[in-house]
Motif scaffolding. Structure first.
Motif, PDB file in Angstrom:
ATOM      1  N   SER A 187      59.633  20.607  46.715  1.00 14.83           N
ATOM      2  CA  SER A 187      58.224  20.193  46.996  1.00 14.83           C
ATOM      3  C   SER A 187      57.254  20.987  46.627  1.00 14.83           C
ATOM      4  O   SER A 187      56.047  20.432  46.309  1.00 14.83           O
ATOM      5  N   PHE A 188      57.335  22.047  46.621  1.00 10.95           N
ATOM      6  CA  PHE A 188      56.349  23.314  46.291  1.00 10.95           C
ATOM      7  C   PHE A 188      55.872  22.899  44.817  1.00 10.95           C
ATOM      8  O   PHE A 188      54.839  22.794  44.216  1.00 10.95           O
TER       9      PHE A 188
ATOM     10  N   MET B 263      42.116  15.296  40.699  1.00 13.14           N
ATOM     11  CA  MET B 263      42.345  15.299  42.154  1.00 13.14           C
ATOM     12  C   MET B 263      41.690  16.140  43.181  1.00 13.14           C
ATOM     13  O   MET B 263      41.642  17.290  42.884  1.00 13.14           O
TER      14      MET B 263
ATOM     15  N   GLN C 157      54.196  19.629  44.301  1.00 10.67           N
ATOM     16  CA  GLN C 157      52.599  19.643  45.064  1.00 10.67           C
ATOM     17  C   GLN C 157      51.825  20.645  44.136  1.00 10.67           C
ATOM     18  O   GLN C 157      50.565  20.204  44.297  1.00 10.67           O
ATOM     19  N   THR C 158      52.120  21.501  43.630  1.00 12.20           N
ATOM     20  CA  THR C 158      51.338  22.609  42.932  1.00 12.20           C
ATOM     21  C   THR C 158      51.292  22.092  41.411  1.00 12.20           C
ATOM     22  O   THR C 158      50.576  22.893  40.683  1.00 12.20           O
TER      23      THR C 158
ATOM     24  N   ALA D 116      49.117  27.687  50.395  1.00 18.82           N
ATOM     25  CA  ALA D 116      49.766  27.955  49.080  1.00 18.82           C
ATOM     26  C   ALA D 116      50.052  26.618  48.364  1.00 18.82           C
ATOM     27  O   ALA D 116      50.017  26.952  47.208  1.00 18.82           O
ATOM     28  N   LEU D 117      50.080  25.757  48.850  1.00 18.49           N
ATOM     29  CA  LEU D 117      49.971  24.483  48.220  1.00 18.49           C
ATOM     30  C   LEU D 117      48.704  23.920  47.451  1.00 18.49           C
ATOM     31  O   LEU D 117      48.745  22.694  47.091  1.00 18.49           O
ATOM     32  N   GLY D 118      47.837  24.525  48.068  1.00 20.42           N
ATOM     33  CA  GLY D 118      46.524  24.084  47.501  1.00 20.42           C
ATOM     34  C   GLY D 118      45.467  23.600  48.396  1.00 20.42           C
ATOM     35  O   GLY D 118      44.534  22.856  48.068  1.00 20.42           O
TER      36      GLY D 118
END
Lengths: 155, 76
Positions: B50-51, A1, B54-55, A30-32
């Protein structure tokens, strides 16, 4: 991804409107996400080392007030300072981060901050007043990143 | 309650600080280690879910304890 990208244009220079760009940018990082913020017009104030941003209820009937204040009284000298002080105190009491802290977190997370060269010249901003590590560019440079972005926000 | 390796107390902090602090703490941890986060922000319940999604750092457990929320996130 592959890494997702977020492009933000920040155009507002008031205390309340300074929050969305920095909150979204730091959280996305922070989520990339790879994040860029393009600061233009009054948004350039968010790049100044000394963040002296104000909030005003004038022209903003939606702003919650502890008590109703007639519009003409809101225009009295010192009212804006007072409202700003009250807003900052409320934010602190509620555990909302200061703008300085959120901006530092953005810098730490390598959010790329770009100042619009044209409006820097237009308003005769002094580059020495801005935080370090920012870049100066124009609309075409913004599209180079925004054109590849998954999300693009105009704030 | 599952074991954990490190605790992050984000009590009193509001969005997005609990997430940002958690991200920072996880960055410094080794893969497989578990971070326990304590928060009082009701928005953090949905946010940590959600964190994690997504991570890619799995949310092993979450809940409420003594009027506060807790989350166990494993570093991927």
């Amino acid at each position: 991804m592959s890494q997702k990208k977020l492009a933000i244009i920040a155009t507002k220079g008031t205390l309340d409107w300074a929050y969305p760009p920095f909150i979204l940018a730091s959280t996305a990082a922070a989520l990339g996400y790879e994040v860029q913020i393009f600061f233009t017009f009054y948004g350039l104030k968010l790049l100044q080392k000394d963040l002296d941003l104000q909030v005003s209820s004038l022209g903003n009937p939606g702003m919650p007030m502890p008590m109703p204040v007639p519009v003409l009284l809101q225009a009295l000298p010192g009212m804006q300072r007072m409202m700003t002080m009250m807003m900052k105190k409320k934010m602190k009491d509620k555990g909302v981060a200061s703008l300085e802290e959120l901006r530092d977190l953005c810098v730490e997370a390598e959010v790329k901050m770009i100042a619009c060269q044209m409006t820097v010249d237009l308003f005769e901003f002094n580059k020495d007043d801005f935080v370090s590590g920012i870049e100066y560019a124009g609309a075409a440079a913004f599209f180079e990143f925004a054109g590849e972005a998954d999300i693009c926000l105009y704030i | 309650m599952a074991n954990h390796d490190q605790v992050l107390d984000a009590s009193g902090l509001n969005c997005p600080l609990p997430i940002l602090r958690a991200k920072k703490a996880l960055s410094a941890m080794e893969s497989g280690k578990i971070l326990r986060i304590i928060a009082t922000d009701p928005g953090s319940v949905k946010d940590f879910d959600s964190f994690a999604k997504q991570t890619g750092n799995p949310l092993l457990e979450s809940g409420e304890e003594g009027g506060k929320f807790f989350f166990l996130i494993q570093k991927a």
